[in-house]
Design a protein around this motif. Structure first.
Motif, PDB file in Angstrom:
ATOM      1  N   SER A 206       0.834  -1.200   0.000  1.00  0.00           N
ATOM      2  CA  SER A 206       0.000   0.000   0.000  1.00  0.00           C
ATOM      3  C   SER A 206       0.869   1.250   0.000  1.00  0.00           C
ATOM      4  CB  SER A 206      -0.919   0.013   1.226  1.00  0.00           C
ATOM      5  OG  SER A 206      -1.862  -1.033   1.149  1.00  0.00           O
ATOM      6  N   THR A 209       3.421   2.601  -5.998  1.00  0.00           N
ATOM      7  CA  THR A 209       2.938   2.456  -7.370  1.00  0.00           C
ATOM      8  C   THR A 209       4.001   1.753  -8.196  1.00  0.00           C
ATOM      9  OG1 THR A 209       1.571   4.450  -7.216  1.00  0.00           O
ATOM     10  CG2 THR A 209       2.134   3.676  -9.419  1.00  0.00           C
ATOM     11  N   TYR A 244      -9.316  -5.216  -2.920  1.00  0.00           N
ATOM     12  CA  TYR A 244      -8.348  -4.359  -3.624  1.00  0.00           C
ATOM     13  C   TYR A 244      -9.025  -3.827  -4.886  1.00  0.00           C
ATOM     14  CZ  TYR A 244      -5.151  -6.627  -0.406  1.00  0.00           C
ATOM     15  OH  TYR A 244      -4.545  -7.089   0.725  1.00  0.00           O
ATOM     16  N   THR A 246      -8.679  -0.745  -6.550  1.00  0.00           N
ATOM     17  CA  THR A 246      -8.073   0.228  -7.460  1.00  0.00           C
ATOM     18  C   THR A 246      -7.621  -0.495  -8.723  1.00  0.00           C
ATOM     19  OG1 THR A 246      -7.300   1.573  -5.611  1.00  0.00           O
ATOM     20  CG2 THR A 246      -6.263   1.954  -7.759  1.00  0.00           C
ATOM     21  N   GLU A 249      -4.052   0.864 -14.078  1.00  0.00           N
ATOM     22  CA  GLU A 249      -4.162   1.999 -14.996  1.00  0.00           C
ATOM     23  C   GLU A 249      -3.364   1.701 -16.259  1.00  0.00           C
ATOM     24  OE1 GLU A 249      -2.929   6.740 -15.322  1.00  0.00           O
ATOM     25  OE2 GLU A 249      -2.952   5.749 -13.364  1.00  0.00           O
ATOM     26  N   THR A 276      -0.528  -0.019  -6.130  1.00  0.00           N
ATOM     27  CA  THR A 276      -1.215   0.495  -7.310  1.00  0.00           C
ATOM     28  C   THR A 276      -0.401   0.120  -8.548  1.00  0.00           C
ATOM     29  OG1 THR A 276      -2.162   2.341  -6.072  1.00  0.00           O
ATOM     30  CG2 THR A 276      -2.055   2.570  -8.465  1.00  0.00           C
TER      31      THR A 276
END
Length: 942
Positions: A206, A209, A244, A246, A249, A276
């Motif tokens: 956590s 990224t 989880y 998220t 991307e 992430t």
């Protein structure tokens, strides 16, 4: 053809060099006098491009035909990219920044896919026969085909050949073997001690990224799709059953592929599920990948990991991708991990059996006369592979093994000349021949990339149980060159079918040797720009995978300046730098939901992801756990800690299987170790003690804790609900010595958590946490419904999500001091949450009271509303107290001692006063009558 014409011109230009560079032919197979390599020819600047144009002009039209003519693979890494109109993807290098006019001119000849500013380049799609027109544009330095990138699956025949050696693993079910949420067990956890680190240190990635670069992410739908992986818990995203939510991307994913990047993301998520994730494909050429690295770093990637090798990368210099990785570290603080490669092959027969042999390199090109059977023009020369100065052998010989399933195999070749990017003056090609009873038969010719890139890449098909000769032909040189360049020739795949090679170098792992064999890390995987990661067997991490690439790399030029607007060759380093790679090792062969070789029951297959492409993301995920633990840890310190804490052979780590090859060039420092890594970080400050959290109002709370000794600072975070539920609502940093914090503008009657973390110098946090509810709103509508002489009835509006009401009654502040002093202590009564009224009884008449009503939540916290009320006066005289039933001490019995004696006394006084008054009136009247008689009149008296 134009190539023959250019070579004819080259002969004339080469004449002045004959005296200086003439090669004795006493030991050559071709006895004709031969001048050394020819001068630089006119053309596109790329021998591969020139051959491509010639092939098309010669009648090759279909992509497969063109690939065969150029000795390129038909698909995958190292192949050409064609669109539906037959145009190929190419890289155009400009002499400086391309203005709008130049791009417009280029657009009239080709489709400009991407202006690569600030790099002086563009990606285009162009018809092969129009490439020379692009080259002719003023301001264009070079145009060359953009050969596709190699991914982990391309770089070795891993997915098939390794399956037989994989251990049989337990069949997975929907609940993984370690009871973690998700469809597959996280088999890298135990060997990397990641599960222990998560539990002991409370980290899951956590706050970190991770950017991933590989072929693609969302182009496959079978056996699972991206949506399937989210729904099963294999990847984060909306609907993830493990919490989880998220999603990954996507920065770039437009060119198709096998979704190796999605498989890498599954491995990262398994070890660091809280991280992430970002994804970018490698682009259409190495320059686009460099820009994608920059994009990931600029979007906040703390760690970037890739499994890509570009044919355009330099071997003796940090080129564009390496420079981008260095820039990501220096400018953005992003740690960089990369797959070491899957290119090691081991000799199976001959005097070097058991030794790595997948590459050959020399410090300086040794020119000799080409044999007659080599395809060459006058002025060309060949490389002497024999380091013995008394013997000249212008070719290498490979013994190809016996194939069980296919009579042929493909050698995927990669090479580099020791000249800098933008300053390549040597053109060369590799030629492969099969030995026969007569003259060797040509199997294929692979041309170098050109004046910008020093590399070469191609493939050739060979037959089993044969001997194959490889010759390097130098076709162009710079007449002004005074030094002979270094040479590297290796295989990215297929070489595992070679049983032995003739030349194995002239020293065992010696830095003083002129010729070295076996190093197979290439480009940024071996030049130190990233943490290069070797592969170990997942269920026995002491075993080094036989395909895992070995180092070292030797850098001979300064790095490419990634941001320069003008292409300029970098100078040579004063002394070559030997880079030991790989740096660390990790495990591969672990499960994914869809990618890799399929093992197990056909009805319940196990897809196992093998190769350093799997090892690298596992290592990057371990680094993410440390970064999650110590957010302030600088990139250089994180990278150094990953390497320093790795476990070597003496600590139960990998065992080197190669005699004479140092550990540092096989598996680096050892296997990455999540627990050892975090333990190696600076010690934590003590966690805040005695943390309490309480409500001060329906919209406010206050946290208090004991002072922490010697933290750099503290981080205070406010969460809605439990702290594990997501992103903090408020975050603040406070200096040492702070022991409280207030929070305002909260929602009434809602649970909140506060986490106070003592932070040390590298950002490692030692947290304490408390949870409480804000107070509910005070009850509304509290009113007097009825007032009797001995009772009061109050009502209110229903109060929402409450546990219960608490009501009490006490004399009002206006009551007499004596009465208040004599009143009994008010009794508190609990009422159910759905109550809307209450009646107090046995009160005193005509007396002022205060009603206090609290709305109480599940934590027992209440907020009061109050009401002043008065009982009614009695309509009749009160009765004798003796006739009244004795009172009790409950709230309904109110008032003081009996008033009867006082009342009787008052009545007596009134009677006495009346008698006295009557007597006085009679006496006064008699006195007035006597006085009237004395004066002799009656004044109307009868």
């Amino acid at each position: 053809m134009r190539a023959a014409l250019r070579r004819g011109i080259a002969v004339c230009l080469a004449v002045p060099l004959v005296v200086l560079l003439a090669i004795p032919a006493a030991h050559a197979e071709d006895t004709d006098p031969l001048p050394p390599g020819g001068a630089v020819e006119d053309g596109t600047g790329s021998p591969l491009t020139d051959r491509l144009i010639d092939a098309v002009e010669g009648g090759a039209t279909a992509p497969a035909q063109i690939a065969e003519e150029l000795s390129l693979p038909a698909e995958g890494g190292g192949s050409l990219s064609f669109d539906d109109a037959g145009r190929i993807t190419a890289t155009v290098i400009f002499a400086g920044p391309a203005d709008a006019a130049l791009l417009a001119q280029l657009g009239e000849i080709a489709v400009v896919e991407r202006d690569l500013s600030p790099l002086p380049a563009a990606t285009v799609r162009v018809a092969p026969d129009a490439m020379d027109a692009v080259q002719a544009l003023p301001g264009v330095l070079s145009v060359s085909p953009a050969l596709q990138a190699f991914t982990g699956a391309d770089r070795a025949a891993v997915l098939d050949s390794v399956q037989a050696s994989l251990p049989a693993a337990p069949q997975h079910t929907e609940a993984s073997a370690d009871d973690r949420c998700g469809p597959i067990p996280i088999e890298a956890d135990a060997p990397l001690r990641a599960d222990e680190a998560r539990e002991r240190f409370g980290v899951d990635g956590s706050g970190v990224t991770i950017g991933i670069i590989s072929d693609s992410f969302e182009h496959r739908t079978s056996p699972t799709s991206w949506a399937d992986d989210v729904a099963s818990g294999a990847l984060p995203g909306e609907g993830n059953p493990c919490g989880y939510t998220t999603p990954v991307e996507i920065v770039s994913d437009s060119h198709g592929g096998g979704d190796e990047g999605r498989a890498m993301a599954q491995l990262v998520h398994g070890i660091a599920p809280g991280a992430t994730l970002l994804f970018a494909d490698p682009g259409r050429n190495d320059l686009e990948m460099a820009l994608n690295i920059e994009e990931l770093a600029s979007r906040g990637a703390d760690i970037i990991v890739d499994d890509i090798t570009w044919p355009q990368e330099a071997h003796f210099q940090k080129s564009f991708i390496s420079a981008a990785a260095d820039r990501a570290r220096a400018t953005y603080g992003a740690a960089y991990f990369t797959a070491a490669g899957n290119s090691t092959t081991i000799a199976r027969t001959g005097p070097s059996a058991g030794a790595p042999m997948s590459s050959w390199e020399t410090d300086a090109y040794r020119p000799t006369v080409c044999p007659s059977w080599v395809v060459h023009d006058a002025g060309d020369d060949c490389l002497d592979f024999d380091p013995d100065p008394a013997v000249e052998t212008p070719y290498e010989t490979f013994t190809i093994g016996d194939f069980e399933e296919d009579p042929q195999t493909t050698l995927n070749t990669i090479a580099s000349i020791g000249e800098p990017v933008f300053g390549v003056t040597t053109s060369y090609e590799l030629q492969f021949f099969e030995e026969t009873d007569t003259e060797p038969v040509l199997l294929g010719q692979i041309s170098s990339l050109g004046s910008i890139y020093p590399g070469l890449s191609g493939s050739v098909t060979v037959n089993g149980r044969t001997k194959v000769r490889m010759a390097m032909v130098r076709t162009e040189i710079d007449p002004a060159a005074t030094a002979l360049p270094a040479v590297y020739i290796g295989f990215l795949g297929g070489a595992d079918d070679i049983d032995e090679r003739r030349f194995m170098g002239n020293a065992d792992a010696s830095d003083t040797a002129t010729d070295r064999v076996g190093a197979s890390t290439f480009g940024h995987a071996g030049d130190g720009s990233g943490v290069s990661t070797a592969s170990l067997q997942w269920d026995d991490p002491t075993v080094v995978r036989e395909y895992s690439s070995l180092g070292p790399n030797i850098l001979r030029f300064e790095a490419v300046d990634l941001m320069t607007p003008t292409p300029t060759p970098a100078p040579a380093l004063p002394t070559p730098i030997v880079v030991d790679a790989p740096h660390v090792a990790s495990v591969d062969g672990t499960q994914t939901t869809f990618f890799g070789g399929s093992n197990g029951d056909p009805d319940n297959p196990e897809y196992r992801f093998s190769g350093t492409s799997a090892a690298a993301p596992n290592a990057a995920a371990v680094a993410a756990l440390a970064k999650s633990y110590a957010p302030g840890l600088a990139e250089a310190d994180l990278t150094a800690a990953v390497i320093a804490s790795a476990r070597g052979t003496s600590e139960g780590g990998p065992v080197n299987p190669y005699a004479g090859v140092p550990d540092a060039r096989v598996f680096g420092a050892g296997i990455v170790d999540a627990v050892g890594l975090i333990e190696a970080l600076p010690a934590l400050a003590p966690a805040p003690a005695d943390l309490t959290l309480g409500s001060t109002s329906p919209t406010g709370m206050v946290a208090n804790w004991a002072e922490v000794s010697a933290p750099a600072h503290s981080i205070i975070e406010l969460f809605s609900g439990d702290a594990a539920s997501g992103t903090p609502l408020q975050t603040s940093e406070v200096p040492p010595g702070t022991v409280s914090a207030e929070f305002a503008n909260l929602e009434p009657n809602q649970p909140y958590s506060v986490r106070v973390s003592a932070v040390n110098g590298v950002g490692a946090r030692n947290p304490a946490q408390a949870t409480a509810r804000t107070a509910p709103l005070a009850p509304s509508g509290l009113a007097l419904a009825a007032a009797g002489t001995e009772s009061l009835e109050v009502t209110w509006a229903s109060g929402g999500s409450l546990d219960h009401y608490r009501i009490s009654l006490q004399p009002a502040a206006s009551a007499s001091a004596a009465r208040a002093a004599s009143a009994a202590e008010p009794t508190v009564i609990d009422l159910p949450a759905d109550a809307v009224s209450h009646t107090f009884t046995r009160l005193a008449a005509a007396t002022d009271y205060t009603v206090v009503l609290e709305a109480v939540n599940a934590d027992g916290v209440g907020t009061p509303a109050s009401l002043d009320a008065r009982t009614a006066a009695p309509a009749v005289a009160p009765v004798d107290p003796a006739a009244q039933a004795p009172g009790d001490a409950r709230l309904s019995q109110t008032g003081g001692q009996s008033m009867l004696p006082v009342i009787l006394g008052a009545v007596g006084v009134l009677l006495v006063g009346a008698i006295v008054t009557t007597v006085a009136l009679i006496r006064g009247r008699r006195r007035r009558s006597a006085d009237q008689a004395a004066v002799g009149g009656t004044d109307g008296l009868e």
